[in-house]
Design a protein around this motif. Structure first.
Motif, PDB file in Angstrom:
ATOM      1  N   GLN A  47      51.803   9.166  67.499  1.00  0.00           N
ATOM      2  CA  GLN A  47      51.037   9.771  68.582  1.00  0.00           C
ATOM      3  C   GLN A  47      50.981   8.877  69.813  1.00  0.00           C
ATOM      4  O   GLN A  47      51.013   9.349  70.949  1.00  0.00           O
ATOM      5  N   GLU A  48      50.924   7.575  69.589  1.00  0.00           N
ATOM      6  CA  GLU A  48      50.898   6.673  70.739  1.00  0.00           C
ATOM      7  C   GLU A  48      52.236   6.678  71.473  1.00  0.00           C
ATOM      8  O   GLU A  48      52.279   6.600  72.703  1.00  0.00           O
ATOM      9  N   LYS A  49      53.334   6.770  70.730  1.00  0.00           N
ATOM     10  CA  LYS A  49      54.649   6.849  71.372  1.00  0.00           C
ATOM     11  C   LYS A  49      54.796   8.141  72.155  1.00  0.00           C
ATOM     12  O   LYS A  49      55.338   8.164  73.272  1.00  0.00           O
ATOM     13  N   LYS A  50      54.301   9.250  71.585  1.00  0.00           N
ATOM     14  CA  LYS A  50      54.355  10.530  72.294  1.00  0.00           C
ATOM     15  C   LYS A  50      53.504  10.483  73.555  1.00  0.00           C
ATOM     16  O   LYS A  50      53.879  11.034  74.602  1.00  0.00           O
TER      17      LYS A  50
ATOM     18  N   LEU B  60      55.355   8.592  76.249  1.00  0.00           N
ATOM     19  CA  LEU B  60      56.428   9.394  76.831  1.00  0.00           C
ATOM     20  C   LEU B  60      55.885  10.455  77.775  1.00  0.00           C
ATOM     21  O   LEU B  60      56.557  10.862  78.731  1.00  0.00           O
ATOM     22  N   SER B  61      54.654  10.893  77.511  1.00  0.00           N
ATOM     23  CA  SER B  61      54.031  11.910  78.364  1.00  0.00           C
ATOM     24  C   SER B  61      53.329  11.305  79.567  1.00  0.00           C
ATOM     25  O   SER B  61      52.755  12.037  80.376  1.00  0.00           O
TER      26      SER B  61
ATOM     27  N   ILE C 181      50.743   9.163  79.342  1.00  0.00           N
ATOM     28  CA  ILE C 181      49.349   8.880  79.036  1.00  0.00           C
ATOM     29  C   ILE C 181      49.266   7.461  78.488  1.00  0.00           C
ATOM     30  O   ILE C 181      49.961   7.107  77.538  1.00  0.00           O
ATOM     31  N   SER C 182      48.404   6.657  79.086  1.00  0.00           N
ATOM     32  CA  SER C 182      48.302   5.261  78.669  1.00  0.00           C
ATOM     33  C   SER C 182      47.644   5.129  77.313  1.00  0.00           C
ATOM     34  O   SER C 182      47.967   4.245  76.529  1.00  0.00           O
ATOM     35  N   ASP C 183      46.669   5.992  76.995  1.00  0.00           N
ATOM     36  CA  ASP C 183      45.943   5.921  75.735  1.00  0.00           C
ATOM     37  C   ASP C 183      46.310   7.121  74.881  1.00  0.00           C
ATOM     38  O   ASP C 183      46.172   8.269  75.300  1.00  0.00           O
ATOM     39  N   GLY C 184      46.771   6.843  73.674  1.00  0.00           N
ATOM     40  CA  GLY C 184      47.177   7.928  72.789  1.00  0.00           C
ATOM     41  C   GLY C 184      46.028   8.567  72.051  1.00  0.00           C
ATOM     42  O   GLY C 184      46.228   9.494  71.267  1.00  0.00           O
ATOM     43  N   GLY C 185      44.822   8.116  72.294  1.00  0.00           N
ATOM     44  CA  GLY C 185      43.681   8.720  71.634  1.00  0.00           C
ATOM     45  C   GLY C 185      43.372   8.149  70.273  1.00  0.00           C
ATOM     46  O   GLY C 185      42.441   8.579  69.608  1.00  0.00           O
TER      47      GLY C 185
END
Length: 321
Positions: free
Chosen positions: A76-79, A82-83, A85-89
């Motif tokens: 999720q952090e890699k996705k 790529l989008s 977004i600095s924080d993948g949640g």
């Protein structure tokens, strides 16, 4: 660097290809040779068991190979990156420098697949995929299915070998059966050992990787010196350090040496010898004067290390004759 998603990604392993050939060859041998030598009842029962085990092997093998066992936190952090977004949640205190993402606590990076696998167990070359939390159950189902498959194949082959002899027209067919049975029995023994090993791991609540790490730690502890040995060495080191302060003494201490050298000796003034440095019998039988008259011999030792070769001197006790 290339990242492998599952067992069907690029660069198949040799053992993965070998497993394809082995299973397909057994299917061919059964339907072209073994099936026709069986009795009517065994044809029905044996074929039913053979086909059932074969289906379970293929399905469990496909699922084990197809699943991506990567850590969801890392994915999720890699996705998110790529989008844009600095924080993948995802909140995690653990970070993988190779993947450049946060990971779960029980995650390990697999160098062969170049990914972080959650609850990493091992990298299976037979399915060309990592085995982790996501595909561990299909993996167990696969090795159990292979065990049943090889057991059925070996049993039916042994029945044929007991009923038929390799002579006449069936000579070539029986030779193929003999070779296939030998290979199947070998795989049966190996797979049985693997199944029992994973049952043991499940019972103790550890993974294959944990088992390997623990064994390494045990071997390392065996090679390390004990605390008692270190204390004895430290005591001896202090004793020899104090003994290096020499004074000139009379040749009467060692007349035999005086005759050979023809001069007075410089002998260290030896302090009281620690009990741990000599045997119990010698310590109890010798008088204090005899212990103090113990001579020291100097030995030069060169010991290699990872970076340099360290040389040092050791004073060894030597009884007076």
């Amino acid at each position: 660097m290339y990242r492998k998603n599952n067992g069907f990604s690029k660069r198949p392993h040799k053992l993965q290809l070998l497993s394809y050939v082995f299973i397909i060859s057994q299917i061919v041998v059964y339907w072209l040779i073994i099936y026709w030598y069986l009795s009517s009842i065994l044809r029905i029962l044996g074929s039913l068991a053979f086909v059932t085990c074969n289906i379970f092997v293929i399905v469990s093998w496909f699922i084990t190979s197809k699943i991506d066992p990567s850590d969801d936190v890392s994915i999720q952090e890699k996705k998110a990156k790529l989008s844009g977004i600095s924080d993948g949640g995802q909140v995690s205190d653990f970070y993988c420098d190779l993947c450049d993402t946060h990971v779960s606590e029980d995650t390990k990076h697999c160098k062969q697949c170049n990914r972080c696998v959650i609850a990493f167990d091992h990298h299976c070359k037979w399915v060309n995929n990592c085995i982790g939390r996501k595909n561990y159950k299909p993996f167990i189902a696969m090795i159990v299915a292979v065990l049943c498959f090889e057991l059925v194949f070996t049993s039916l082959s042994v029945i044929i070998m007991l009923q038929q002899s390799p002579d006449g027209e069936n000579f070539a067919s029986m030779i193929v059966v003999y070779i296939s049975t030998l290979l199947s029995f070998t795989l049966l023994i190996l797979d049985t050992n693997l199944v029992l090993f994973h049952i043991w791991l499940i019972h103790h609540g550890i993974t294959t990787y944990d088992y390997i790490v623990r064994n390494r730690e045990k071997k390392k502890m065996k090679t390390e010196p004990k605390i008692e040995d270190l204390e004895d060495k430290e005591e001896g080191r202090r004793f020899f350090k104090d003994a290096t302060k020499g004074t000139e003494i009379s040749p009467k201490v060692s007349p035999g040496i005086q005759e050979r050298e023809g001069q007075s000796l410089i002998v260290p003034e030896v302090p009281e010898i620690p009990k741990s440095l000599i045997s119990q019998a010698t310590f109890n039988s010798a008088t204090p004067n005899e212990l103090r008259q113990t001579l020291l011999s100097l030995i030069h030792i060169s010991e290699p290390t990872r970076l340099l070769s360290i040389s040092y001197a050791v004073f060894c006790l030597k009884k007076k004759k």
